[in-house]
Design a protein around this motif. Structure first.
Motif, PDB file in Angstrom:
ATOM      1  N   TYR A 283       0.880  -1.170   0.000  1.00  0.00           N
ATOM      2  CA  TYR A 283       0.000   0.000   0.000  1.00  0.00           C
ATOM      3  C   TYR A 283       0.916   1.218   0.000  1.00  0.00           C
ATOM      4  CZ  TYR A 283      -3.436   3.463   1.573  1.00  0.00           C
ATOM      5  OH  TYR A 283      -4.245   4.579   1.676  1.00  0.00           O
ATOM      6  N   ARG A 284       0.965   1.920  -1.142  1.00  0.00           N
ATOM      7  CA  ARG A 284       1.902   3.028  -1.302  1.00  0.00           C
ATOM      8  C   ARG A 284       1.140   4.291  -1.671  1.00  0.00           C
ATOM      9  NH1 ARG A 284       4.329  -1.085  -4.770  1.00  0.00           N
ATOM     10  NH2 ARG A 284       5.931  -2.255  -3.595  1.00  0.00           N
TER      11      ARG A 284
ATOM     12  N   GLY B 207       3.191   7.967   2.513  1.00  0.00           N
ATOM     13  CA  GLY B 207       3.790   6.840   3.205  1.00  0.00           C
ATOM     14  C   GLY B 207       3.485   5.521   2.533  1.00  0.00           C
ATOM     15  N   TYR B 208       3.852   4.438   3.194  1.00  0.00           N
ATOM     16  CA  TYR B 208       3.656   3.116   2.611  1.00  0.00           C
ATOM     17  C   TYR B 208       3.606   2.066   3.719  1.00  0.00           C
ATOM     18  CZ  TYR B 208       8.640   2.475   3.575  1.00  0.00           C
ATOM     19  OH  TYR B 208       9.849   2.383   4.206  1.00  0.00           O
ATOM     20  N   VAL B 209       2.914   0.946   3.423  1.00  0.00           N
ATOM     21  CA  VAL B 209       2.919  -0.247   4.265  1.00  0.00           C
ATOM     22  C   VAL B 209       3.027  -1.434   3.313  1.00  0.00           C
ATOM     23  CG1 VAL B 209       1.673  -1.662   5.932  1.00  0.00           C
ATOM     24  CG2 VAL B 209       1.489   0.830   6.044  1.00  0.00           C
ATOM     25  N   GLU B 210       4.012  -2.319   3.563  1.00  0.00           N
ATOM     26  CA  GLU B 210       4.246  -3.452   2.673  1.00  0.00           C
ATOM     27  C   GLU B 210       4.387  -4.748   3.472  1.00  0.00           C
ATOM     28  OE1 GLU B 210       7.453  -2.785  -0.033  1.00  0.00           O
ATOM     29  OE2 GLU B 210       6.764  -0.790  -0.628  1.00  0.00           O
TER      30      GLU B 210
ATOM     31  N   VAL C  97       6.935  -6.804   7.689  1.00  0.00           N
ATOM     32  CA  VAL C  97       6.096  -5.646   7.361  1.00  0.00           C
ATOM     33  C   VAL C  97       7.012  -4.424   7.375  1.00  0.00           C
ATOM     34  CG1 VAL C  97       4.116  -4.233   7.952  1.00  0.00           C
ATOM     35  CG2 VAL C  97       4.077  -6.688   8.454  1.00  0.00           C
ATOM     36  N   ASP C  98       7.148  -3.818   6.229  1.00  0.00           N
ATOM     37  CA  ASP C  98       7.956  -2.600   6.117  1.00  0.00           C
ATOM     38  C   ASP C  98       7.006  -1.427   5.959  1.00  0.00           C
ATOM     39  OD1 ASP C  98      10.056  -0.889   5.939  1.00  0.00           O
ATOM     40  OD2 ASP C  98      10.761  -1.554   3.973  1.00  0.00           O
ATOM     41  N   SER C  99       7.234  -0.357   6.730  1.00  0.00           N
ATOM     42  CA  SER C  99       6.309   0.781   6.691  1.00  0.00           C
ATOM     43  C   SER C  99       7.073   2.064   6.922  1.00  0.00           C
ATOM     44  CB  SER C  99       5.212   0.634   7.752  1.00  0.00           C
ATOM     45  OG  SER C  99       5.780   0.566   9.054  1.00  0.00           O
TER      46      SER C  99
ATOM     47  N   ARG D 188      10.597   5.191   9.939  1.00  0.00           N
ATOM     48  CA  ARG D 188      10.443   3.885   9.292  1.00  0.00           C
ATOM     49  C   ARG D 188      10.365   2.810  10.368  1.00  0.00           C
ATOM     50  NH1 ARG D 188      14.627   1.232   4.792  1.00  0.00           N
ATOM     51  NH2 ARG D 188      13.353  -0.620   4.303  1.00  0.00           N
TER      52      ARG D 188
END
Length: 790
Positions: free
Chosen positions: A494-495, A499-502, A533-535, A557
């Motif tokens: 989700y970008r 921001g983003y959540v992966e 989970v990278d965010s 981050r």
């Protein structure tokens, strides 16, 4: 003279109408500033910046410079003067500011008589002739068939044109620089738009000549009698060719001289009955000037390179070297540059080395890059030497001398929007006696890697990383075999701009087919699930400092990682794997704490970091970047490199911080620190400052500390002492041992058309012994490529 007769016959069959203007001619000279300046030094010394050697500008009258293009013999001839009168035999006599123009060439003088039937112009008094390429010829008098360019002149002074401006390698465009050693570290700008090295409309002096007589034998070919020739800049006659006759062929770019003497600073140093030399920037076969040096073990060294221009895409260099304490060594180099490839083949051979028990010694190297279409590429890097002492005895590169291995490597790569494939091999030769065969790295015969790039379908993104490698070793006691790694993954990214959540789920699978495995299992394997989970978020604000507008970002981050322990990995072989050193901020956000392919490190952790950047709004140039981060562990890490490795029980990692500051266009500062919370001390840190003002003035200094005692300072600099003098140095100093590991100092002088350099080097070789080298080089630009036709 056959070609002269042919030109005359062509003239008789192409008679033209002469256009005569009665307007007074007012010559307007070009007054463009000489901001692009003259630099001819070969890059092997090559420190000369274009701001050192002032170029000569050929100031062509605008009527000639802007004349029509095309074959001069097919263009109308125009004559102009203050007074135009008729002479005998249907001739025209021009008096005062007289000129005869045809396209982009012209003849100017106080007086010109022009015969309309023979097309012959006779000129006297301040005679100046401009050729179509801009070359300027001044003479006492001149006779010339204008349309065929056949004739002669007496007491001539020639300035050979080079339409391309000298290239500038300065970072800042136009500026004046103080060449004092103690000049302030700053840029001094001048008005005007920066010069970017592009071609301009000025015509620059490539070479100069004087002669008692000059014969024109058609456009682009001249013969000079009792002449001197130089490629030095205006006012500099350090390097001169003197010859009874010189032919200048501008079409081929070659000059040919008879009874030629080369004078340096007025002293004759070479004589050739017949010789050729380049009169343009094209390469040419011939001797390069020798260099002399001294080495502790080799004694005095004399080398005389011979350059061979095989073809536009091929060349070679053959260099005999006399080493007084060893013998005669032969160095050869071949280069090929194709449309889709680049090849360099090098070889050295020293028979019966007097310092090495009369053994033959050699080194061979091949570098090749090839592009097959738009997606396939190949690289080959093959190196081999006759013995483990070769690099220490003959290499001029301290980093190479310190090497423990020379490698043989080949790679084939494919890259498309969806796939990435690589096939490679890698082997080694030991060149350090301190390295045993058992400690030599594994050879890769071969490695095949196939990656499926992230592919989106709906909300999901998937891909595959895979690798198959065959490991071999010279030591039969070492485990060898193949390893297959597969890592398919699925994520739901989700970008957004803020921001983003992966979230990502992957499975790392490792399987082997081994020979002589001590554990008895020849086909061990493991599959380890990995969930991460990278965010991150992006915040930014604008602010002003003076009239300058900046943007500052804040980028927190958060990275969650969960990998279960699979202790059976500890019985796996270790082909290429090592533990992470936590030497960078980015290491905290990797999925595997090990480097290599034989272990998947178990962990249950959260990594937190924050980065802030300051950027100039108008240029987009980043001025400051700061990052700090730490890892928090929920469980101990059980998997180690070996079965008896102790578990890692710390609940937090060291705190890592990085900062990079671009102070201005010249200065860059950077720092890294790792803080051990348990010991409440810095476990390692490094600082560096880099100054890069121009090719002549740059420096860097760095300080590194690792652990309790490992401390080292590295210094590298290059600075002018004066306009033509350059000083450079390099040093690596170990603080824990209080010794200088390596040092190099050099001083150079650039005479614009010649250069000399003195270098001294001292370094520790692979045996722990100090080596000393001294090298003296003298080079002549252009004329250094003279060859004899004896």
């Amino acid at each position: 003279m056959t070609h002269i007769r042919a030109l005359r016959e062509k003239r008789l069959s192409n008679r033209k109408t002469i256009v005569v203007s009665s307007l007074l001619f007012s010559s307007v000279l070009i007054n463009s500033p000489a901001y692009a300046q003259f630099s001819n030094i070969d890059q092997s010394i090559g420190f000369a910046g274009p701001e050192i050697c002032k170029p000569g500008l050929i100031l062509v009258p605008s009527e000639i410079k802007n004349g029509p293009d095309g074959d001069p013999s097919q263009l109308a001839i125009r004559v102009e003067a203050d007074e135009i009168g008729a002479g005998s035999d249907d001739s025209i006599v021009l008096e005062g500011n007289a000129q005869v123009l045809q396209g982009k060439r012209g003849l100017l003088a106080d007086q010109i008589s022009y015969d309309q039937d023979s097309y012959i112009a006779n000129a006297a008094g301040n005679v100046v002739l401009y050729t179509t390429n801009g070359t300027e010829i001044k003479a006492e008098d001149l006779e010339l068939e204008v349309d065929t360019f056949i004739g002669s002149a007496n007491n001539v002074n020639i300035r050979v044109a080079d339409p391309a401006p000298p290239k500038s390698d300065r970072k800042h465009g136009n500026f004046d620089e103080n060449y004092s050693l103690l000049a302030p570290f700053r840029t001094v700008y001048v008005t005007g738009s920066p010069h970017k090295g592009a071609r301009d409309e000025n015509i620059y002096v490539r070479a100069r000549a004087n002669a008692d007589r000059m014969d024109f034998e058609g456009e682009g070919f001249e013969r000079l009698t009792n002449t001197t020739f130089t490629t030095c800049a205006e006012g500099n006659n350090d390097v001169l060719l003197q010859a009874s006759e010189i032919e200048l062929d501008h079409d081929t770019g070659i000059g040919t001289a008879k009874n030629m003497t080369l004078r340096f600073k007025g002293v004759p140093i070479f004589y050739f009955p017949t010789a050729t030399f380049p009169i343009n920037n094209e390469r040419k076969t011939g001797f390069l000037f020798p260099s002399v040096g001294y080495d502790d073990d080799s004694g005095f060294i004399l080398q005389v390179p011979y350059y061979i221009n095989i073809a536009p895409q091929h060349d070679a260099t053959i260099t005999p070297k006399l080493l007084t304490d060893r013998g005669i060594q032969l160095y050869t180099e071949y280069r090929h540059l194709g449309e889709n490839s680049r090849t360099e083949l090098r070889g050295e051979f020293l028979p019966s080395d007097d310092q090495f028990e009369e053994e033959d010694r050699y080194a061979v190297g091949l570098d090749h890059q090839h592009r097959f279409g738009t997606r396939w590429n190949a690289d080959v890097d093959l190196q081999t030497v006759s013995d483990s002492d070769y690099l220490r005895d003959f290499s001029n590169d301290v980093d190479v001398v310190a090497s423990s291995f020379v490698q043989q490597r080949a790679e084939l790569r494919y890259n498309s929007p969806n796939l990435r494939f690589e096939a490679s091999t890698q082997t080694f030769d030991i060149v350090n006696d301190q390295i045993t065969e058992s400690s030599q790295p594994y050879e890769i015969l071969p490695r095949l890697a196939l990656d499926v790039k992230p592919y989106e379908f709906g909300l999901f993104e998937t891909g595959l990383d895979s690798e198959f490698t065959n490991f071999a070793h010279e030591d039969n006691a070492r485990v060898t075999g193949t390893r297959l790694r597969l890592k398919p993954y699925l994520s739901v990214p989700y970008r957004k701009i803020f921001g983003y959540v992966e979230p990502k789920l992957s499975v790392q699978s490792i399987s082997y087919s081994l020979d002589d495995n001590p554990t008895g299992d020849e086909s061990p394997s493991v599959s380890v699930p990995i969930f991460s989970v990278d965010s991150g978020l992006y915040f930014d604000r604008e602010f002003k400092r003076g009239a300058k507008l900046y943007s500052q970002s804040l980028e927190p981050r958060l990275f969650y990682l969960n990998i279960p322990d699979k202790l059976e990995q500890e019985d796996f072989p270790n082909f290429d794997t090592g533990g992470g050193s936590n030497s960078s901020y980015g290491h905290f956000f990797r999925e595997n704490r090990f480097f290599g392919g034989d272990r998947v490190g178990d962990t249950h952790q959260v990594s937190f970091g924050v980065t802030s950047r300051i950027t100039e709004e108008d240029t987009g140039r980043q001025r400051l970047s700061m990052s700090i981060g730490q890892v928090f562990f929920f469980d101990d890490r059980e998997v180690g490199l070996t079965a008896d490795s102790d578990p890692e029980t710390e609940s937090t990692s060291d705190i890592i911080g990085e900062i990079t500051a671009n102070i201005n266009v010249d200065w860059r500062l950077s720092a890294f620190a790792r803080f051990d919370q348990e010991e409440s001390e810095m476990s390692s840190y490094r600082f560096s400052a880099d100054y890069d003002h121009s090719s002549r003035r740059n420096a860097s200094i760095s300080y590194t500390r690792t652990g309790e005692t490992a401390e080292q300072i590295n210094i590298d600099f290059e600075t002018p002492l004066a306009a033509h003098w350059q000083f450079a140095g390099r040093a690596a100093y170990s603080l824990e041992d209080s010794e200088l590991r390596s040092s190099r100092i050099g001083i150079s002088y650039d005479g614009c058309c010649w250069a000399t350099r003195l270098e001294s080097e001292r370094y520790l070789d692979g045996t722990g012994e100090y080596r000393n080298r001294v090298l003296v080089t003298l080079e002549f630009d252009d004329l250094g490529r003279i060859r004899s036709r004896l």
